[in-house]
Design a protein around this motif. Sequence first.
Motif, short mmCIF file in Angstrom:
data_model
loop_
_atom_site.label_atom_id
_atom_site.label_comp_id
_atom_site.label_asym_id
_atom_site.label_seq_id
_atom_site.Cartn_x
_atom_site.Cartn_y
_atom_site.Cartn_z
N GLU A 88 8.73 25.14 72.17
CA GLU A 88 7.55 25.71 71.51
C GLU A 88 7.96 26.67 70.40
N ALA A 89 9.02 27.42 70.61
CA ALA A 89 9.51 28.33 69.57
C ALA A 89 9.99 27.53 68.36
N LEU B 248 9.77 23.32 63.11
CA LEU B 248 10.33 22.01 63.48
C LEU B 248 9.22 21.07 63.93
N PRO B 249 9.34 19.79 63.59
CA PRO B 249 8.40 18.82 64.16
C PRO B 249 8.56 18.80 65.69
N ARG B 250 7.48 18.57 66.41
CA ARG B 250 7.52 18.61 67.87
C ARG B 250 8.54 17.62 68.45
N THR C 98 11.58 18.90 70.84
CA THR C 98 11.64 18.47 72.25
C THR C 98 12.66 17.37 72.47
N PHE C 99 13.44 17.04 71.45
CA PHE C 99 14.48 16.01 71.53
C PHE C 99 13.92 14.66 71.95
N SER C 100 12.66 14.40 71.60
CA SER C 100 12.05 13.13 71.98
C SER C 100 12.07 12.11 70.85
#
Length: 77
Positions: A59-60, A66-68, A72-74
């Motif tokens: 979230e930070a 940063l793009p989500r 989230t490394f997704s």
Amino acid sequence: MTAICAGTMPALIISTLLARMFDAVGRTIVLDEKHMNAVTGLSASGPAFAYIILESLAEAGVKVGLPRDVATFSQRR
């Protein structure tokens, strides 16, 4: 990691039979009964605390731009 306590069984049985059985799949510690509530709380809560920390870091990352999917490394490669 497995924590066991003797309860009503003789400590010798715990320290030999059960500890050896659980040692086959990880580490084992024999504790007094009075410590089992703390072990249970730590065992159950530990993964939840780690998840909250990781989620907060992601979230930070989103908050600073940063793009989500990156935070989230997704993102698929």
